[in-house]
Write an enzyme that holds these catalytic residues in place. Structure first.
Site, PDB file in Angstrom:
ATOM      1  N   THR A   1       0.548  -0.595   0.050  1.00 59.23           N
ATOM      2  CA  THR A   1      -0.308  -0.178  -0.105  1.00 59.23           C
ATOM      3  C   THR A   1       0.931   0.930  -0.183  1.00 59.23           C
ATOM      4  O   THR A   1       1.135   1.870   0.856  1.00 59.23           O
ATOM      5  CB  THR A   1      -0.713   0.468   1.568  1.00 59.23           C
ATOM      6  OG1 THR A   1      -1.614  -0.895   1.478  1.00 59.23           O
ATOM      7  CG2 THR A   1      -1.941   1.577   0.650  1.00 59.23           C
TER       8      THR A   1
ATOM      9  N   SER B   1      -6.330 -12.299   0.283  1.00 64.44           N
ATOM     10  CA  SER B   1      -7.496 -13.216   1.403  1.00 64.44           C
ATOM     11  C   SER B   1      -6.915 -13.702   2.961  1.00 64.44           C
ATOM     12  O   SER B   1      -6.625 -14.338   3.869  1.00 64.44           O
ATOM     13  CB  SER B   1      -7.339 -14.863   0.817  1.00 64.44           C
ATOM     14  OG  SER B   1      -8.226 -15.165  -0.234  1.00 64.44           O
TER      15      SER B   1
ATOM     16  N   GLN C   1      -3.742  -6.942  -7.235  1.00 62.45           N
ATOM     17  CA  GLN C   1      -4.370  -7.609  -6.189  1.00 62.45           C
ATOM     18  C   GLN C   1      -5.428  -6.851  -5.501  1.00 62.45           C
ATOM     19  O   GLN C   1      -5.397  -6.025  -5.761  1.00 62.45           O
ATOM     20  CB  GLN C   1      -3.367  -7.348  -4.395  1.00 62.45           C
ATOM     21  CG  GLN C   1      -3.482  -8.357  -3.472  1.00 62.45           C
ATOM     22  CD  GLN C   1      -3.200  -7.971  -2.657  1.00 62.45           C
ATOM     23  OE1 GLN C   1      -3.777  -7.280  -1.978  1.00 62.45           O
ATOM     24  NE2 GLN C   1      -2.650  -8.802  -1.335  1.00 62.45           N
TER      25      GLN C   1
ATOM     26  N   GLY D   1       9.518 -10.470   6.074  1.00 63.83           N
ATOM     27  CA  GLY D   1      10.818 -10.457   6.166  1.00 63.83           C
ATOM     28  C   GLY D   1      11.877 -11.428   5.569  1.00 63.83           C
ATOM     29  O   GLY D   1      13.235 -11.039   6.474  1.00 63.83           O
TER      30      GLY D   1
ATOM     31  N   TYR E   1      -8.376  -8.492   6.147  1.00 63.83           N
ATOM     32  CA  TYR E   1     -10.026  -8.150   5.579  1.00 63.83           C
ATOM     33  C   TYR E   1     -10.486  -9.273   5.515  1.00 63.83           C
ATOM     34  O   TYR E   1     -10.672 -10.422   6.179  1.00 63.83           O
ATOM     35  CB  TYR E   1      -8.955  -7.679   4.521  1.00 63.83           C
ATOM     36  CG  TYR E   1      -8.022  -6.533   4.961  1.00 63.83           C
ATOM     37  CD1 TYR E   1      -8.452  -5.430   5.414  1.00 63.83           C
ATOM     38  CD2 TYR E   1      -7.251  -6.671   4.026  1.00 63.83           C
ATOM     39  CE1 TYR E   1      -7.856  -4.227   5.196  1.00 63.83           C
ATOM     40  CE2 TYR E   1      -6.262  -5.788   4.284  1.00 63.83           C
ATOM     41  CZ  TYR E   1      -6.984  -4.081   5.117  1.00 63.83           C
ATOM     42  OH  TYR E   1      -6.084  -3.483   4.778  1.00 63.83           O
TER      43      TYR E   1
ATOM     44  N   GLY F   1       9.150  -7.179   0.408  1.00 67.25           N
ATOM     45  CA  GLY F   1       8.096  -5.884   0.529  1.00 67.25           C
ATOM     46  C   GLY F   1       9.011  -5.030   0.344  1.00 67.25           C
ATOM     47  O   GLY F   1       9.805  -4.584  -0.764  1.00 67.25           O
ATOM     48  N   ARG F   2       9.664  -4.366   1.841  1.00 72.01           N
ATOM     49  CA  ARG F   2      10.101  -3.285   2.241  1.00 72.01           C
ATOM     50  C   ARG F   2      11.966  -3.365   1.178  1.00 72.01           C
ATOM     51  O   ARG F   2      11.860  -1.726   0.586  1.00 72.01           O
ATOM     52  CB  ARG F   2      11.101  -3.185   3.421  1.00 72.01           C
ATOM     53  CG  ARG F   2      10.007  -3.158   4.466  1.00 72.01           C
ATOM     54  CD  ARG F   2       9.847  -2.699   6.010  1.00 72.01           C
ATOM     55  NE  ARG F   2       8.116  -3.022   6.965  1.00 72.01           N
ATOM     56  CZ  ARG F   2       8.408  -3.252   7.986  1.00 72.01           C
ATOM     57  NH1 ARG F   2       9.475  -3.511   8.415  1.00 72.01           N
ATOM     58  NH2 ARG F   2       7.616  -2.986   8.601  1.00 72.01           N
TER      59      ARG F   2
END
Length: 487
Positions: free
Chosen positions: A167, A307, A240, A420, A311, A441-442
């Protein structure tokens, strides 16, 4: 001056194959770094024309045969149709003056390692000071596992480093913006796999106005140039899809929750939740179906159904949160019913080979973990195998490392590990066949050229957490520097 009766040797004619040269003075390839985004520019027309003579021989600057050169964005390429078209008026300018023009092709290839003085010279784009850094390449005798090719269904991936959904809060009024073109293109590689930020399947997300949607025609159209930018670099791009559910008052544990973004300070607050009625669920199923159809219309190669992350689907799966007494609660079959209805509808709409699923079954849903996540994950993975979905993308929490073995044994498609990972962990996961692909991710957020950095064993940029969810179209978004390779 030489006698008029004596010819200057360099200026005597020469027949090179079928080419009649008027002299022997050759202009060689010279890197000039003025081809922005690897595309020859119009100013090169004058540059080459100035140096052309009738019957003279010119060789172009080094021109990449592959998008591996995206770390050197100002060197020209010729691997795309657009680049080839951009070369045409430059070539015409040389031919217009009677010159012979060859294009020098280059390809840096995979960067192998050595304990000798074999260094990768990399441009430090961060400080923009024309300073070169020598990065010694780690000695390895075999390919980096994360950088080996993999066939995911019909998709031929060149490496196993996946960019997961993140996001970024920069899609104003739920509509993807032009600045996302550069953001995703920066992170795309030929044969690389990218999954978009979480994209809403319904206008319920209007409480988060800076997250993208794909429920309207305008949103679908806005995604098209972004998708094209990834495809233009040879990448595979999935969208997504998520849905936070309906909101209303409830004191039950089985609720539908979403976060409402406050653009000014980036903070979030929780609205009051409610339990959905069974007759409301078909609408949500249909929302996913339509969103998947729109994603394919926008050009995406497929969709990933969120999924996970507490959420709506995740809430139904978790037996410590789902306290329903109807056909969507109680037994494991009932708790998985909504997930399988949504996924089944999307599979029916666009085909199982275009559908992936994101799961976080070993994580808590608002502080509560399922009583038997291994049993849940095995059952769901088996059911998804029956549906024939392309992949499962599974998050591993810190307190549950290496928790994917039950899913691995029950699921026959591609398994993507997430949570991670660093390069060493990722290489081990691939080597041990614990997972087929690994998402970062990061690391990908802060390092647009992450696969290249892994290949070169190069230093990584540090992420700035304070800019993760800012709405600025540049800061913390497209301003992380790439490692520019100078060969």
């Amino acid at each position: 001056m030489a006698s008029n009766s004596t010819s200057v040797s360099l200026l005597t004619p020469y027949k090179m194959g079928s080419f009649e040269l008027s002299h022997r003075v050759v202009m060689p390839p010279m890197t000039r770094k003025r081809s922005y985004n690897n595309t020859p520019q119009s100013h090169a027309i004058e540059y080459y024309a100035q140096r052309t003579t009738k019957g003279g021989f010119l060789i172009s600057e080094s021109t990449s045969a592959s998008d591996i050169s995206n770390g050197s964005p100002n060197m020209p390429g010729i691997w795309t149709e657009d680049q080839a078209e951009a070369w045409k008026p430059i070539v015409d300018s040389v031919h217009g003056k009677g010159g012979v023009f060859f294009c020098q092709l280059w390809h840096p290839g995979r960067l192998s390692d050595s304990s000798l003085n074999n260094f990768l010279i990399a441009w430090n784009a961060a400080n923009k000071k024309k300073k070169f850094i020598e990065t010694e390449m780690a000695a390895k005798s075999s390919p980096v596992p994360l950088l080996t090719p993999y066939k995911m269904g019909s998709f031929e991936l060149s490496h196993r480093v996946v960019m997961p959904p993140m996001t970024r809060n920069r899609s104003y009024n739920n509509t993807p913006q032009p600045h996302a073109i550069e953001y995703y293109a920066q992170r795309a590689t030929k044969g690389g796999f990218i999954i978009s930020e979480s994209t809403s399947a319904s206008d319920i997300s209007n409480g988060s106005p800076n997250m993208p949607g794909i429920w309207t025609k305008d949103q679908t159209e806005a995604w098209k140039p972004i998708v094209d930018s990834v495809h233009g670099k040879g990448g595979v791009f999935f969208c997504q899809l998520w849905h936070p559910g309906r909101l209303s008052d409830s004191t039950l544990n089985n609720f539908i929750m979403f976060w409402k973004a406050v653009p000014d300070d980036g903070e979030y607050f929780k609205p009051t939740p409610k339990q959905l009625k069974a007759n409301e669920l078909p609408l949500i199923v249909n929302n996913f179906r339509i969103a998947a159809r729109n994603a394919i219309e926008a050009g995406f190669d497929g969709v990933e159904i969120n999924s996970a992350n507490s959420y709506i689907i995740d809430q139904f799966l978790n037996d410590q949160v789902n306290d329903r007494t109807d056909e969507y609660g109680g037994s494991i079959e009932n708790r998985c019913r909504l997930a399988l209805e949504i996924i089944g509808a999307v599979v029916e709409e666009i085909g199982a080979d275009r559908v992936g699923i994101k799961l976080s079954l070993f994580s808590e849903v608002y502080g509560k973990k399922d009583s038997n996540p291994e049993f849940l994950s095995t059952y769901l993975a088996s059911e998804l195998t029956k549906l024939g979905v392309l992949y499962l993308h599974v998050f591993e929490p810190k307190d549950e490392p290496r928790c994917l073995k039950s899913i691995r044994s029950a699921f026959e498609g591609t398994l993507i590990a997430s949570g991670g990972y660093n390069k060493t962990d990722g290489d081990e996961a691939i080597t041990e066949s614990y997972a087929d692909l690994v998402s970062f991710g990061r690391l990908f957020l802060a390092n647009p050229d992450l696969p290249k950095r892994f290949e070169a064993n190069a230093p990584l940029n540090k992420h700035d957490r304070s800019t993760f969810y800012k709405t600025d179209p540049v800061v913390g978004y497209t301003d992380y520097p790439s490692l520019e390779i100078a060969c």
